[in-house]
Design a protein around this motif. Structure first.
Motif, PDB file in Angstrom:
ATOM      1  N   ALA A   1       0.844  -1.197   0.000  1.00 29.82           N
ATOM      2  CA  ALA A   1       0.000   0.000   0.000  1.00 29.82           C
ATOM      3  C   ALA A   1       0.877   1.244   0.000  1.00 29.82           C
ATOM      4  CB  ALA A   1      -0.933  -0.009   1.203  1.00 29.82           C
ATOM      5  N   GLY A   2       0.454   2.264  -0.717  1.00 32.80           N
ATOM      6  CA  GLY A   2       1.214   3.499  -0.802  1.00 32.80           C
ATOM      7  C   GLY A   2       2.135   3.552  -2.005  1.00 32.80           C
ATOM      8  N   GLN A   3       2.325   2.421  -2.677  1.00 33.53           N
ATOM      9  CA  GLN A   3       3.182   2.388  -3.863  1.00 33.53           C
ATOM     10  C   GLN A   3       2.328   2.248  -5.121  1.00 33.53           C
ATOM     11  OE1 GLN A   3       6.457  -0.342  -3.653  1.00 33.53           O
ATOM     12  NE2 GLN A   3       6.970   0.253  -1.561  1.00 33.53           N
ATOM     13  N   LYS A   4       2.969   2.372  -6.289  1.00 30.44           N
ATOM     14  CA  LYS A   4       2.273   2.184  -7.552  1.00 30.44           C
ATOM     15  C   LYS A   4       2.567   0.798  -8.102  1.00 30.44           C
ATOM     16  CE  LYS A   4       0.861   5.206 -10.393  1.00 30.44           C
ATOM     17  NZ  LYS A   4       0.700   6.214 -11.454  1.00 30.44           N
ATOM     18  N   LEU A   5       1.582   0.256  -8.783  1.00 31.66           N
ATOM     19  CA  LEU A   5       1.686  -1.043  -9.423  1.00 31.66           C
ATOM     20  C   LEU A   5       1.475  -0.819 -10.915  1.00 31.66           C
ATOM     21  CD1 LEU A   5       1.889  -4.146  -8.907  1.00 31.66           C
ATOM     22  CD2 LEU A   5      -0.610  -4.154  -8.852  1.00 31.66           C
ATOM     23  N   TYR A   6       2.375  -1.333 -11.742  1.00 32.09           N
ATOM     24  CA  TYR A   6       2.353  -1.051 -13.176  1.00 32.09           C
ATOM     25  C   TYR A   6       1.973  -2.270 -13.996  1.00 32.09           C
ATOM     26  CZ  TYR A   6       4.548   3.272 -11.810  1.00 32.09           C
ATOM     27  OH  TYR A   6       4.793   4.488 -11.225  1.00 32.09           O
ATOM     28  N   PHE A   7       1.246  -2.021 -15.080  1.00 31.04           N
ATOM     29  CA  PHE A   7       0.774  -3.025 -16.016  1.00 31.04           C
ATOM     30  C   PHE A   7       1.349  -2.703 -17.400  1.00 31.04           C
ATOM     31  CE2 PHE A   7      -2.199  -2.872 -12.563  1.00 31.04           C
ATOM     32  CZ  PHE A   7      -2.696  -4.155 -12.407  1.00 31.04           C
ATOM     33  N   PRO A   8       2.542  -3.189 -17.742  1.00 30.30           N
ATOM     34  CA  PRO A   8       3.126  -2.892 -19.050  1.00 30.30           C
ATOM     35  C   PRO A   8       2.221  -3.368 -20.196  1.00 30.30           C
ATOM     36  CG  PRO A   8       4.764  -3.812 -17.570  1.00 30.30           C
ATOM     37  CD  PRO A   8       3.431  -3.995 -16.911  1.00 30.30           C
TER      38      PRO A   8
ATOM     39  N   ALA B   1       3.679   0.294 -30.278  1.00 28.13           N
ATOM     40  CA  ALA B   1       3.990   1.247 -29.216  1.00 28.13           C
ATOM     41  C   ALA B   1       4.127   0.419 -27.951  1.00 28.13           C
ATOM     42  CB  ALA B   1       2.882   2.285 -29.083  1.00 28.13           C
ATOM     43  N   ARG B   2       5.234   0.572 -27.253  1.00 26.73           N
ATOM     44  CA  ARG B   2       5.515  -0.226 -26.053  1.00 26.73           C
ATOM     45  C   ARG B   2       5.394   0.670 -24.824  1.00 26.73           C
ATOM     46  NH1 ARG B   2       7.108  -4.816 -28.175  1.00 26.73           N
ATOM     47  NH2 ARG B   2       8.168  -4.849 -30.172  1.00 26.73           N
ATOM     48  N   TRP B   3       4.263   0.580 -24.157  1.00 22.65           N
ATOM     49  CA  TRP B   3       3.985   1.366 -22.953  1.00 22.65           C
ATOM     50  C   TRP B   3       4.465   0.539 -21.766  1.00 22.65           C
ATOM     51  CZ3 TRP B   3       3.120   5.870 -24.831  1.00 22.65           C
ATOM     52  CH2 TRP B   3       2.459   6.000 -26.055  1.00 22.65           C
ATOM     53  N   ILE B   4       5.782   0.443 -21.621  1.00 22.79           N
ATOM     54  CA  ILE B   4       6.376  -0.519 -20.677  1.00 22.79           C
ATOM     55  C   ILE B   4       7.332   0.103 -19.669  1.00 22.79           C
ATOM     56  CG2 ILE B   4       6.117  -2.439 -22.308  1.00 22.79           C
ATOM     57  CD1 ILE B   4       9.124  -2.152 -22.919  1.00 22.79           C
ATOM     58  N   GLU B   5       7.573   1.407 -19.757  1.00 27.87           N
ATOM     59  CA  GLU B   5       8.550   2.023 -18.857  1.00 27.87           C
ATOM     60  C   GLU B   5       7.969   2.199 -17.456  1.00 27.87           C
ATOM     61  OE1 GLU B   5      11.227   4.710 -21.846  1.00 27.87           O
ATOM     62  OE2 GLU B   5       9.446   5.631 -21.003  1.00 27.87           O
ATOM     63  N   ILE B   6       8.747   1.746 -16.486  1.00 26.39           N
ATOM     64  CA  ILE B   6       8.383   1.869 -15.069  1.00 26.39           C
ATOM     65  C   ILE B   6       9.433   2.755 -14.422  1.00 26.39           C
ATOM     66  CG2 ILE B   6       8.102   0.596 -12.909  1.00 26.39           C
ATOM     67  CD1 ILE B   6       7.185  -1.803 -14.675  1.00 26.39           C
ATOM     68  N   PRO B   7       9.010   3.808 -13.717  1.00 23.07           N
ATOM     69  CA  PRO B   7      10.008   4.721 -13.145  1.00 23.07           C
ATOM     70  C   PRO B   7      10.861   4.043 -12.073  1.00 23.07           C
ATOM     71  CG  PRO B   7       7.807   5.278 -12.368  1.00 23.07           C
ATOM     72  CD  PRO B   7       7.646   4.203 -13.399  1.00 23.07           C
ATOM     73  N   ALA B   8      12.134   4.408 -12.060  1.00 24.92           N
ATOM     74  CA  ALA B   8      13.045   3.949 -11.009  1.00 24.92           C
ATOM     75  C   ALA B   8      12.684   4.686  -9.718  1.00 24.92           C
ATOM     76  CB  ALA B   8      14.488   4.253 -11.408  1.00 24.92           C
TER      77      ALA B   8
ATOM     78  N   PRO C   1       5.416   5.508 -20.706  1.00 21.99           N
ATOM     79  CA  PRO C   1       5.099   4.977 -19.383  1.00 21.99           C
ATOM     80  C   PRO C   1       4.076   3.840 -19.403  1.00 21.99           C
ATOM     81  CG  PRO C   1       3.920   7.016 -19.754  1.00 21.99           C
ATOM     82  CD  PRO C   1       4.846   6.828 -20.927  1.00 21.99           C
ATOM     83  N   ALA C   2       4.312   2.852 -18.561  1.00 20.93           N
ATOM     84  CA  ALA C   2       3.342   1.777 -18.372  1.00 20.93           C
ATOM     85  C   ALA C   2       2.176   2.332 -17.550  1.00 20.93           C
ATOM     86  CB  ALA C   2       3.984   0.613 -17.627  1.00 20.93           C
ATOM     87  N   PRO C   3       0.949   1.923 -17.864  1.00 22.89           N
ATOM     88  CA  PRO C   3      -0.174   2.360 -17.029  1.00 22.89           C
ATOM     89  C   PRO C   3      -0.019   1.777 -15.624  1.00 22.89           C
ATOM     90  CG  PRO C   3      -0.930   0.905 -18.805  1.00 22.89           C
ATOM     91  CD  PRO C   3       0.537   1.074 -18.966  1.00 22.89           C
ATOM     92  N   GLY C   4      -0.454   2.528 -14.636  1.00 27.79           N
ATOM     93  CA  GLY C   4      -0.308   2.056 -13.262  1.00 27.79           C
ATOM     94  C   GLY C   4      -1.413   2.549 -12.353  1.00 27.79           C
ATOM     95  N   ILE C   5      -1.488   1.920 -11.192  1.00 26.51           N
ATOM     96  CA  ILE C   5      -2.449   2.324 -10.160  1.00 26.51           C
ATOM     97  C   ILE C   5      -1.716   2.528  -8.846  1.00 26.51           C
ATOM     98  CG2 ILE C   5      -4.461   1.193 -11.191  1.00 26.51           C
ATOM     99  CD1 ILE C   5      -4.055  -1.120  -9.189  1.00 26.51           C
ATOM    100  N   LYS C   6      -2.242   3.447  -8.059  1.00 28.33           N
ATOM    101  CA  LYS C   6      -1.721   3.646  -6.709  1.00 28.33           C
ATOM    102  C   LYS C   6      -2.438   2.649  -5.810  1.00 28.33           C
ATOM    103  CE  LYS C   6      -1.037   6.844  -2.970  1.00 28.33           C
ATOM    104  NZ  LYS C   6      -1.394   8.101  -2.353  1.00 28.33           N
ATOM    105  N   LEU C   7      -1.663   1.913  -5.051  1.00 29.23           N
ATOM    106  CA  LEU C   7      -2.225   0.936  -4.110  1.00 29.23           C
ATOM    107  C   LEU C   7      -2.545   1.636  -2.793  1.00 29.23           C
ATOM    108  CD1 LEU C   7       0.249  -1.981  -4.839  1.00 29.23           C
ATOM    109  CD2 LEU C   7      -2.132  -1.806  -5.601  1.00 29.23           C
ATOM    110  N   THR C   8      -3.773   1.484  -2.346  1.00 28.32           N
ATOM    111  CA  THR C   8      -4.205   2.092  -1.096  1.00 28.32           C
ATOM    112  C   THR C   8      -4.376   0.995  -0.037  1.00 28.32           C
ATOM    113  OG1 THR C   8      -6.542   1.960  -1.727  1.00 28.32           O
ATOM    114  CG2 THR C   8      -5.367   3.986  -2.303  1.00 28.32           C
ATOM    115  N   PRO C   9      -4.404   1.364   1.249  1.00 29.23           N
ATOM    116  CA  PRO C   9      -4.576   0.354   2.301  1.00 29.23           C
ATOM    117  C   PRO C   9      -5.914  -0.371   2.159  1.00 29.23           C
ATOM    118  CG  PRO C   9      -3.827   2.420   3.235  1.00 29.23           C
ATOM    119  CD  PRO C   9      -4.173   2.701   1.807  1.00 29.23           C
TER     120      PRO C   9
END
Length: 172
Positions: A127-134, A144-151, A162-170
């Motif tokens: 929780a509190g981090q992002k989860l990415y779906f390349p 088109a490769r939407w696969i980049e995940i930030p360091a 950028p890969a699409p992502g979601i913020k994980l909540t508690p």
């Protein structure tokens, strides 16, 4: 003064359009330990060419994936072992869908569409981090490769693909 406001307004509009030029998820946050309906928004093709396939990689900790069929498209899943076993409705689950592929369709560049799947976000995701779906978007012989995940510490807006992502909540 008005020409400066006009220029600033044009910059904001163009900047906003550029920010939405990639594949994104409609719902941008979800609670760990919950079911998540992922709606991948595809706003355009590849350099003017029609989208003919969309492939999404399922990250670790996302289980019980069920994609929604799409009329005119062939739907396939690729299954594999998870890095560890998870609990789902009191049962141990050690493998499942690792990739969802919609192919054989034709989404012209000037149109928009959505590709949907449902999944369970395991309770031990951070929780509190992002989860990415390349995602790889194919357009005939182009892609088109939407696969980049930030360091760690990197601004995701600085990524070109950028890969699409979601913020994980508690957990609620």
């Amino acid at each position: 003064m008005n020409k400066y406001l006009l220029a600033a307004g044009a910059f904001l509009v163009l900047g906003t359009n550029a920010a939405f030029a990639h594949i994104t998820l409609e719902t941008q946050e979800a609670a760990v330990g919950s079911t998540y309906k992922a709606v991948l928004r595809v706003p355009h093709g590849c350099d003017g060419k029609a989208t003919t396939a969309v492939r999404v990689q399922i990250p670790e900790g996302v289980i019980a994936v069920k994609p929604m069929p799409k009329s005119g498209w062939t739907l396939q899943t690729k299954k594999g072992k998870y890095e560890k076993s998870y609990q789902l409705y009191g049962q141990a689950v050690a493998d499942g869908v690792k990739e969802v592929d919609w192919s054989g369709g034709n989404l012209p560049d000037e149109f928009y569409d959505e590709f949907v799947f449902r999944a369970t976000l395991t309770a031990d995701l951070p929780a509190g981090q992002k989860l990415y779906f390349p995602v790889v978007q194919e357009c005939g012989d182009a892609a088109a490769r939407w696969i980049e995940i930030p360091a760690a510490g990197q601004d995701e807006d600085a990524l070109e693909n950028p890969a699409p992502g979601i913020k994980l909540t508690p957990k609620k």
